[in-house]
Motif scaffolding. Structure first.
Motif, mmCIF file in Angstrom:
data_model
loop_
_atom_site.group_PDB
_atom_site.id
_atom_site.type_symbol
_atom_site.label_atom_id
_atom_site.label_comp_id
_atom_site.label_asym_id
_atom_site.label_seq_id
_atom_site.Cartn_x
_atom_site.Cartn_y
_atom_site.Cartn_z
ATOM 1 N N PRO A 7 79.882 19.029 35.803
ATOM 2 C CA PRO A 7 78.778 18.566 36.648
ATOM 3 C C PRO A 7 79.197 18.247 38.075
ATOM 4 N N GLY A 48 72.406 24.519 29.241
ATOM 5 C CA GLY A 48 72.989 24.183 30.532
ATOM 6 C C GLY A 48 72.849 25.279 31.562
ATOM 7 N N THR A 74 70.091 25.790 34.306
ATOM 8 C CA THR A 74 70.239 25.230 35.654
ATOM 9 C C THR A 74 71.483 25.773 36.346
ATOM 10 N N SER A 101 68.718 19.731 42.073
ATOM 11 C CA SER A 101 69.832 20.153 41.209
ATOM 12 C C SER A 101 71.036 19.242 41.393
ATOM 13 N N ALA A 117 70.324 16.018 39.566
ATOM 14 C CA ALA A 117 70.468 16.252 38.126
ATOM 15 C C ALA A 117 71.936 16.341 37.723
ATOM 16 N N SER A 118 72.765 16.925 38.590
ATOM 17 C CA SER A 118 74.200 17.012 38.313
ATOM 18 C C SER A 118 74.827 15.632 38.253
ATOM 19 N N TRP A 137 73.932 14.237 34.941
ATOM 20 C CA TRP A 137 74.768 14.917 33.949
ATOM 21 C C TRP A 137 76.166 14.315 33.937
ATOM 22 N N SER A 140 69.325 16.802 31.743
ATOM 23 C CA SER A 140 70.735 16.534 32.029
ATOM 24 C C SER A 140 71.308 15.439 31.134
#
Length: 459
Positions: free
Chosen positions: A164, A258, A261, A285, A288-289, A292, A346
């Motif tokens: 991530p 996974g 994305t 994104s 979201a990372s 994660w 995530s």
């Protein structure tokens, strides 16, 4: 001579952890920057003569084809990692990945050199696939084999967070390039190249960091005794083929989801079909990372407290529950809906990824552990993530809706959950070469749990 139950001192563990996170982040930054490029620019620059729809499928296919070569990297790295050491292979995979990524940054487009452009792009992506196939196993074993038994879950989560973090770095830099440094046409003309070219700087940093750490104590002991397996891959498939299959299927459940994305599909769908601003999508994104990343760290701690298996099952439950709401939220074409869908997904991804490293390391015997960790991961990535963006795009084009994509996500998740139920939790099992018999038995629910009976009998 080292004891098979010995672990490194805390200072060494911290150095290994730092080197692992830095190296893995750089390695996966390189891998993901390509996937983002495939969803955002490669269709126009390398596959434009094929038309928009076919060009997008071809662009995503180059992401997937590289996965077919990850087993080659896993076989090579596994063979030599079980013979010459974990650290040596980590340095080699890092250099290979960095060289391929940097060369993509200077690659001429189709308009400049014709059909040679997509061919060269594919060849460089294949080199990235070979490198990625060998990278993960070495990174995992360096931290897990250095860690005490009661902290392997947390230690094993450290190479996992490099994924991530790598995606966060890649999506964040792409957002900077599209929104600030080279907006609009400038991004297509030259801006997209900058994130690829920066790889050479990151590789230099990663090289010196990885060269500074000590070899795994488990491999050091094997080497001191001269007990390296001559053909570890052959032994792995002869004696432990069932574990290879089950471990690979566990990863399918995480990887297929996974790569919705990280493989660029959701980015392409949101900016193309839903007309969401590219920079806004990349920022979402990035957020979201970060989620994660946090979920992966939490999963490592959970893996040490409630077990690797239970943590995986909770994560797969979250993924299954999000299979349809993900697109219900994204299809609102609003930023709140986009953020909510990506963030909730995530959480499940982190919970099914954080415990994987420690669990894989505890499933396979010391003499074939590098091969045993690397090869199922590579196979699982082919069956799960390799063509997930391509399949999702094809389903979208065939049906006109995302419902089929949601069913695809749900089925992949259920496959991973089923394989998880077939494996036992192996917390606390010794990892050194003195315990090969324990390590080689009882890893599945179909075999006697000899290892844990022996552990329970010890004072």
């Amino acid at each position: 001579m080292t004891s098979s139950n010995a672990v490194s001192n805390p200072a060494t563990q911290r150095r290994v952890a730092f080197a692992t996170i830095i190296g893995t982040t750089i390695e996966w930054y390189d891998f993901f920057i390509y996937a983002l490029g495939a969803g955002l620019v490669f269709t126009q620059l390398f596959f434009k003569p094929a038309g928009e729809d076919i060009g997008l499928l071809l662009s995503f296919a180059t992401v997937g084809i590289s996965f077919l070569f990850r087993p080659l990297g896993a076989f090579l790295a596994g063979h030599y990692g079980d013979k010459i050491g974990r650290r040596a292979m980590l340095v080699r995979t890092l250099i290979l990945m960095g060289a391929a990524t940097t060369l993509i940054g200077v690659l001429p487009t189709f308009a400049q050199i014709g059909i040679a452009a997509p061919i060269l792009l594919l060849l460089l992506r294949i080199l990235q696939g070979v490198s990625a196939g060998g990278e993960w196993g070495g990174a995992v074993l360096m931290v897990v084999e250095h860690a005490p038994a009661d902290r392997r879950g947390r230690a094993g989560a450290l190479p996992q967070v490099g994924v991530p973090l790598g995606f966060l770095l890649a999506s964040g830099l792409m957002a900077l390039m599209t929104g600030v440094v080279s907006p609009g046409q400038a991004f297509l003309e030259w801006g997209w190249r900058v994130p690829f070219l920066l790889s050479i700087v990151l590789i230099v940093v990663g090289y010196f960091v990885r060269r500074s750490v000590e070899e795994s104590p488990v491999f050091t002991e094997i080497a001191e005794r001269g007990q390296q397996t001559k053909a570890p891959v052959v032994v792995l498939f002869k004696r432990h083929w069932h574990l290879v299959i089950l471990a690979a299927l566990v990863f399918v459940g995480n990887n297929a989801v996974g790569y919705m994305t990280t493989g660029g599909f959701l980015q392409s769908y949101a900016t193309g079909r839903l007309k969401i601003d590219t920079t806004a999508m990349l920022i979402a994104s990035t957020v979201a990372s970060a989620v994660w990343f946090v979920a992966t760290l939490i999963a490592g701690r959970l893996a040490d407290s409630i077990g690797r298996r239970n943590t995986h099952l909770i994560g797969f439950a979250v993924q299954a529950l999000m299979a349809f709401p993900l697109f219900w939220l994204v299809n609102t074409a609003t930023l709140p809906g986009l953020y909510a869908g990506l963030v909730l997904l995530s959480i499940g991804l982190g919970l099914t990824y954080g415990p994987l490293a420690a669990w894989y390391a505890e499933i396979f015997p010391a003499s074939v552990r590098f091969s045993g960790v690397a090869i199922p991961y590579a196979i699982g990535s082919i069956l799960g993530g390799a063509f997930a963006p391509t399949i999702a795009q094809a389903l979208l084009q065939a049906t006109g809706t995302t419902t089929a994509v949601s069913w695809y996500i749900l089925i992949a998740t259920l496959v991973g959950a089923a394989a998880t139920l077939c494996l036992r939790d192996r917390r606390g099992i010794p990892l050194g070469p003195d315990h090969e018999a324990e390590q080689a038995s009882g890893a599945t629910i179909f075999a006697p749990n000899v290892a844990h009976r022996e552990l329970a009998a010890k004072p």
